[in-house]
Structures are given as C-alpha cells and as structure tokens.
Design an enzyme around this catalytic site. Structure first.
Site, PDB file in Angstrom:
ATOM      1  N   GLY A  89       0.787  -1.217   0.000  1.00 20.77           N
ATOM      2  CA  GLY A  89       0.000   0.000   0.000  1.00 20.77           C
ATOM      3  C   GLY A  89       0.815   1.259   0.000  1.00 20.77           C
ATOM      4  O   GLY A  89       2.046   1.227  -0.007  1.00 20.77           O
ATOM      5  N   ARG A  98      -0.350   9.343   8.947  1.00 19.50           N
ATOM      6  CA  ARG A  98      -0.720   7.969   8.587  1.00 19.50           C
ATOM      7  C   ARG A  98      -2.197   7.906   8.183  1.00 19.50           C
ATOM      8  O   ARG A  98      -2.566   7.151   7.299  1.00 19.50           O
ATOM      9  CB  ARG A  98      -0.436   7.034   9.761  1.00 19.50           C
ATOM     10  CG  ARG A  98       1.052   6.920  10.077  1.00 19.50           C
ATOM     11  CD  ARG A  98       1.291   6.040  11.277  1.00 19.50           C
ATOM     12  NE  ARG A  98       2.700   5.911  11.604  1.00 19.50           N
ATOM     13  CZ  ARG A  98       3.351   6.692  12.457  1.00 19.50           C
ATOM     14  NH1 ARG A  98       2.723   7.683  13.061  1.00 19.50           N
ATOM     15  NH2 ARG A  98       4.634   6.497  12.708  1.00 19.50           N
ATOM     16  N   THR A 129       0.425  -2.363   7.128  1.00 15.65           N
ATOM     17  CA  THR A 129       0.062  -1.206   6.295  1.00 15.65           C
ATOM     18  C   THR A 129      -0.636  -0.142   7.145  1.00 15.65           C
ATOM     19  O   THR A 129      -1.489  -0.466   7.976  1.00 15.65           O
ATOM     20  CB  THR A 129      -0.889  -1.678   5.170  1.00 15.65           C
ATOM     21  OG1 THR A 129      -0.208  -2.631   4.371  1.00 15.65           O
ATOM     22  CG2 THR A 129      -1.355  -0.525   4.299  1.00 15.65           C
ATOM     23  N   ASN A 130      -0.300   1.111   6.907  1.00 13.88           N
ATOM     24  CA  ASN A 130      -0.887   2.226   7.668  1.00 13.88           C
ATOM     25  C   ASN A 130      -2.142   2.786   6.998  1.00 13.88           C
ATOM     26  O   ASN A 130      -2.284   2.636   5.781  1.00 13.88           O
ATOM     27  CB  ASN A 130       0.151   3.346   7.799  1.00 13.88           C
ATOM     28  CG  ASN A 130       1.070   3.106   8.975  1.00 13.88           C
ATOM     29  OD1 ASN A 130       0.641   2.660  10.034  1.00 13.88           O
ATOM     30  ND2 ASN A 130       2.355   3.407   8.786  1.00 13.88           N
ATOM     31  N   PRO A 131      -3.015   3.423   7.750  1.00 11.33           N
ATOM     32  CA  PRO A 131      -3.000   3.561   9.209  1.00 11.33           C
ATOM     33  C   PRO A 131      -3.364   2.211   9.835  1.00 11.33           C
ATOM     34  O   PRO A 131      -4.470   1.717   9.627  1.00 11.33           O
ATOM     35  CB  PRO A 131      -4.072   4.614   9.483  1.00 11.33           C
ATOM     36  CG  PRO A 131      -4.950   4.615   8.262  1.00 11.33           C
ATOM     37  CD  PRO A 131      -4.159   4.105   7.112  1.00 11.33           C
ATOM     38  N   ASP A 158       6.523   1.739  18.187  1.00 10.75           N
ATOM     39  CA  ASP A 158       6.559   2.985  18.970  1.00 10.75           C
ATOM     40  C   ASP A 158       7.092   2.708  20.381  1.00 10.75           C
ATOM     41  O   ASP A 158       7.854   3.496  20.936  1.00 10.75           O
ATOM     42  CB  ASP A 158       5.152   3.581  19.081  1.00 10.75           C
ATOM     43  CG  ASP A 158       4.434   3.569  17.749  1.00 10.75           C
ATOM     44  OD1 ASP A 158       4.181   4.621  17.190  1.00 10.75           O
ATOM     45  OD2 ASP A 158       4.157   2.452  17.258  1.00 10.75           O
ATOM     46  N   ARG A 161      10.774   2.371  20.239  1.00 14.21           N
ATOM     47  CA  ARG A 161      11.416   3.700  20.143  1.00 14.21           C
ATOM     48  C   ARG A 161      11.406   4.383  21.513  1.00 14.21           C
ATOM     49  O   ARG A 161      12.388   5.001  21.920  1.00 14.21           O
ATOM     50  CB  ARG A 161      10.650   4.566  19.138  1.00 14.21           C
ATOM     51  CG  ARG A 161      10.850   4.121  17.704  1.00 14.21           C
ATOM     52  CD  ARG A 161       9.901   4.832  16.749  1.00 14.21           C
ATOM     53  NE  ARG A 161      10.240   4.531  15.369  1.00 14.21           N
ATOM     54  CZ  ARG A 161       9.370   4.558  14.363  1.00 14.21           C
ATOM     55  NH1 ARG A 161       8.098   4.860  14.577  1.00 14.21           N
ATOM     56  NH2 ARG A 161       9.759   4.281  13.131  1.00 14.21           N
ATOM     57  N   HIS A 185      -1.374   3.811  16.493  1.00 13.35           N
ATOM     58  CA  HIS A 185      -0.006   3.922  15.959  1.00 13.35           C
ATOM     59  C   HIS A 185      -0.028   5.181  15.085  1.00 13.35           C
ATOM     60  O   HIS A 185      -0.292   5.130  13.896  1.00 13.35           O
ATOM     61  CB  HIS A 185       0.348   2.677  15.133  1.00 13.35           C
ATOM     62  CG  HIS A 185       1.605   2.849  14.309  1.00 13.35           C
ATOM     63  ND1 HIS A 185       2.839   3.082  14.859  1.00 13.35           N
ATOM     64  CD2 HIS A 185       1.801   2.825  12.968  1.00 13.35           C
ATOM     65  CE1 HIS A 185       3.736   3.187  13.895  1.00 13.35           C
ATOM     66  NE2 HIS A 185       3.136   3.044  12.737  1.00 13.35           N
TER      67      HIS A 185
HETATM   68  P1  NAD Z   1       6.732   0.685  -0.445  1.00 12.00           P
HETATM   69  O1  NAD Z   1       6.113   1.683  -1.384  1.00 12.00           O
HETATM   70  O2  NAD Z   1       8.207   0.553  -0.414  1.00 12.00           O
HETATM   71  O3  NAD Z   1       6.112  -0.770  -0.711  1.00 12.00           O
HETATM   72  C1  NAD Z   1       4.753  -0.985  -0.895  1.00 12.00           C
HETATM   73  C2  NAD Z   1       4.653  -2.161  -1.856  1.00 12.00           C
HETATM   74  O4  NAD Z   1       3.278  -2.547  -1.950  1.00 12.00           O
HETATM   75  C3  NAD Z   1       5.124  -1.825  -3.284  1.00 12.00           C
HETATM   76  O5  NAD Z   1       6.179  -2.710  -3.659  1.00 12.00           O
HETATM   77  C4  NAD Z   1       3.874  -2.021  -4.134  1.00 12.00           C
HETATM   78  O6  NAD Z   1       4.151  -2.557  -5.432  1.00 12.00           O
HETATM   79  C5  NAD Z   1       3.075  -2.999  -3.294  1.00 12.00           C
HETATM   80  N1  NAD Z   1       1.650  -3.028  -3.588  1.00 12.00           N
HETATM   81  C6  NAD Z   1       0.812  -1.983  -3.795  1.00 12.00           C
HETATM   82  N2  NAD Z   1      -0.437  -2.441  -4.027  1.00 12.00           N
HETATM   83  C7  NAD Z   1      -0.390  -3.784  -3.947  1.00 12.00           C
HETATM   84  C8  NAD Z   1      -1.360  -4.823  -4.076  1.00 12.00           C
HETATM   85  N3  NAD Z   1      -2.639  -4.541  -4.331  1.00 12.00           N
HETATM   86  N4  NAD Z   1      -0.959  -6.101  -3.920  1.00 12.00           N
HETATM   87  C9  NAD Z   1       0.341  -6.405  -3.679  1.00 12.00           C
HETATM   88  N5  NAD Z   1       1.303  -5.467  -3.547  1.00 12.00           N
HETATM   89  C10 NAD Z   1       0.945  -4.172  -3.677  1.00 12.00           C
HETATM   90  O7  NAD Z   1       6.170   1.067   1.017  1.00 12.00           O
HETATM   91  P2  NAD Z   1       6.802   0.599   2.419  1.00 12.00           P
HETATM   92  O8  NAD Z   1       7.777   1.618   2.880  1.00 12.00           O
HETATM   93  O9  NAD Z   1       7.191  -0.824   2.316  1.00 12.00           O
HETATM   94  O10 NAD Z   1       5.519   0.755   3.359  1.00 12.00           O
HETATM   95  C11 NAD Z   1       4.432  -0.145   3.235  1.00 12.00           C
HETATM   96  C12 NAD Z   1       3.331   0.195   4.240  1.00 12.00           C
HETATM   97  O11 NAD Z   1       3.806  -0.058   5.566  1.00 12.00           O
HETATM   98  C13 NAD Z   1       2.902   1.669   4.218  1.00 12.00           C
HETATM   99  O12 NAD Z   1       1.498   1.767   4.380  1.00 12.00           O
HETATM  100  C14 NAD Z   1       3.617   2.245   5.424  1.00 12.00           C
HETATM  101  O13 NAD Z   1       2.998   3.405   5.924  1.00 12.00           O
HETATM  102  C15 NAD Z   1       3.512   1.070   6.375  1.00 12.00           C
HETATM  103  N6  NAD Z   1       4.415   1.088   7.537  1.00 12.00           N
HETATM  104  C16 NAD Z   1       3.900   0.659   8.709  1.00 12.00           C
HETATM  105  C17 NAD Z   1       4.688   0.639   9.843  1.00 12.00           C
HETATM  106  C18 NAD Z   1       4.093   0.164  11.138  1.00 12.00           C
HETATM  107  O14 NAD Z   1       4.744   0.218  12.191  1.00 12.00           O
HETATM  108  N7  NAD Z   1       2.863  -0.320  11.137  1.00 12.00           N
HETATM  109  C19 NAD Z   1       6.016   1.075   9.782  1.00 12.00           C
HETATM  110  C20 NAD Z   1       6.518   1.499   8.563  1.00 12.00           C
HETATM  111  C21 NAD Z   1       5.704   1.513   7.432  1.00 12.00           C
END
Ligand code: NAD
Length: 323
Positions: A89, A98, A129-131, A158, A161, A185
C-alpha cells in the site's frame, strides 16, 4: 526420502508477506536472519521488484538457518501460509499523516482480503500497512475471521522507540526498560509513564546519574521524539524499514513459537476499560492463537482519557470509510 520430505514439510511453518517494498522485504530479511520460519513467500503486484527481492534474499541463504524464500506477482505464492503479513500500500510522504493513507489502503484491503481467504483460509492476519489500526479493523470486518486471528503491529515499534529513548536518557540497557505506548499507531498515541519501570524500579523513582529524576521537560522531549520518529527517518531516507522489520519479526516469532509474549499489538477491543468496537494497541498476550488477551495494565486518569480520545479518533476514520 519422500516420507522424510513430507514430515519435514508438515512440521515447517510458512510466512506469507504481501508487499515487497521497503517494509515487506526487510521483514523477510529479519525473519530469515532470526530463523523464524522455514518458508517465506513474498507477493507483490510489481513483478520485477518482487523477483529481485526474492533473488537477493536467496543469495544469502547460505549464511542463515535453513529456509526457502519465494517471490511472485501471483497471489498463489501465499498458499498455505500460517501467517499473512500485510505491508502493501501507500506510505507516508513527508508532511502526510498515517491517517491520510486510509482511503487508498482501505481499497487495497477490499481487493486483497478475499484473495487471502481463498489461498490461506486458516492463516492469522498481521497487518502492518498504515493507518495500521484502521487497516486492522477493516481486515477484521472484511475477513470475518475470529477476533484473535486478526492483529496489527500497532505500537510495538513505537514502544521500542520509547524504550530506546528512555534507556539512553537513563543510561541503562534498553532490554531492562519496561514501558508502553498505547492507542493509535500515530499522532494520538499515549505514553504510559505511570507504569514505566527500569528493572523493578518505577521510572518515577529512577535517578539519572548527574541529573536526578526525569523532569517534565525530559518526558516531553522523549515523547515528542517518539511521535516524530517516523517523520525524522522518512525525511532522511524516504521510508522506515529496519526497526519495523525487527518489531514485526518479533511478533511473528511470538505467534509461531506460541510464546505468550506481552506485546502492544493492535486488536479489536471489547469493553476494554469502556472501549469497544475499535482496533488499537494495548499490551496483549500473543501466542499461536494470535491475540489471546488484552491486559488490564494500570493507567492514571490522563492516560485513560488519552486512550479513549485515541479510540474516538480511529473510530471516526473507520466510520468515514463506510465500515
Ligand atoms: P513501499 O512503497 O516501499 O512498498 C509498498 C509495496 O506494496 C510496493 O512494492 C507495491 O508494489 C506494493 N503493492 C501496492 N499495491 C499492492 C497490491 N494490491 N498487492 C500487492 N502489492 C501491492 O512502502 P513501504 O515503505 O514498504 O511501506 C508499506 C506500508 O507499511 C505503508 O502503508 C507504510 O505506511 C507502512 N508502515 C507501517 C509501519 C508500522 O509500524 N505499522 C512502519 C513502517 C511503514
């Protein structure tokens, strides 16, 4: 030989990861290094990216506990996973919160949850995935899985951290700090100062060498740094990946090894200190069933008020999305 292979296969566990971006690939890497599962599969709509990440990880297999790693743009690669980790996402761009990602990532969930249920109907779902609290709620509703089988990584990151910053300020090892961030988060998260401790000493009583007890300004500075941590990392390198990779691999380990570990994961709360019908983080027991119990950790009046307003904020976003 076939019999042995079958036995080995029956005993082995499988982690399926959706999204091979910064977060998904680093979770796979952390799981590989720690030998958390014998099989790791990555699925991403970006074929080149997912193949390249799987290839790169495979090139390091010699140096880690025995495992196989696959990557594909075909969702069937996730078949028979014990746990599915959702990282696909949109991610925050500098200046975004987020919650700004809610609509785009809710739509990805609408598409992907039915696919997950088809290929891995018995899997536990771990949302990253966020949020993440909103996405966890949506996954729970769309999947119809038992409450304990759907969780979010929540404030595990969090809290880590928070512990790191307390440890540094108090000149003590991070492993000896017990302290939780609860709630969303995101921006409305709450630090539980009242139950924070180092060793068996309440943080209120802890004396920092050459400084004395933590002042209100110390606490404000620490919590502001926790809340701004992701923005700070994203401003410098475009994404956060290492700490979230380690945090999520710890949750996976707690589940697959049935550890009953206490972790502040996001889960659907029912009458938790008067909060119901919303996913957010409080310390929970995590084991092979998923989220087994939300613990009644002590909270003072302000902390509890903060948790309730965090719940309201998440509820409003979920409601606006039509859930
Ligand atoms: P990124 O852009 O590097 O990777 C996202 C990947 O998802 C991409 O490779 C994209 O091709 C893929 N994708 C998109 N739609 C898809 C679908 N329908 N099916 C399969 N794959 C699909 O992003 P990232 O840095 O890896 O972050 C991913 C998510 O994690 C974000 O929403 C981010 O905010 C979240 N995140 C959460 C935390 C947490 O603690 N919960 C921490 C960091 C990031």
């Amino acid at each position: 030989v076939l019999g042995c292979d079958l036995m080995a296969h029956e005993r082995s566990t499988k982690i399926g990861i959706i999204g091979a971006g910064s977060v998904g690939a680093t979770i796979a890497y952390a799981c590989m290094l720690r030998g958390i599962s014998q099989r790791i599969s990555l699925f991403d709509v970006n074929k080149e990216k997912v193949h390249a990440e799987a290839l790169d990880l495979n090139h390091g297999l010699q140096f880690v506990p025995v495992a196989t790693v696959n990557g594909s743009d075909d969702v069937n690669v996730l078949e028979h996973s014990d746990i599915i980790v959702m990282t696909a996402g949109a991610k925050q761009k500098p200046g975004q919160t987020r919650l700004d990602l809610a609509e785009a990532n809710a739509n990805i969930c609408r598409k992907i949850i039915p696919e997950i249920l088809r290929v891995a109907p018995d899997a536990i779902l771990l949302m990253v995935t966020n949020p993440v609290d909103v996405v966890t709620y949506i996954a729970q509703k769309l999947s119809g899985l038992p409450t304990e089988c759907v969780l979010g990584s929540g404030t595990v990151l969090d809290s880590s951290r928070f512990r790191y910053l307390i440890a540094r300020r108090c000149a003590v090892a991070v492993q000896n700090v017990h302290a939780y961030i609860v709630g969303e988060h995101g921006d409305s998260e709450i630090p539980l100062w009242s139950s924070a401790s180092i060793g068996a000493i309440s943080l209120d009583q802890w004396v920092v060498p050459g400084h004395g007890q933590l002042a209100r300004s110390d606490r404000t500075h620490i919590f502001d740094s926790v809340r701004n941590a992701a923005d700070q990392v994203i401003a410098g390198k475009g994404a956060t990946n290492y700490a979230v990779g380690l945090a999520v691999s710890s949750i996976l380990e707690a589940i697959l090894n049935n550890e009953n570990r206490v972790l502040p994961v996001s889960s659907l709360l029912t009458d938790y200190r008067g909060i119901s019908g919303v996913c957010l983080s409080v310390p929970c027991i995590v084991n092979r069933r998923g989220v087994d119990a939300a613990l009644p950790v002590p909270m003072n009046v302000d902390e509890l008020a903060g948790l309730k307003s965090s719940a309201d904020r998440i509820y409003k976003v979920v409601h606006a999305l039509g859930f």
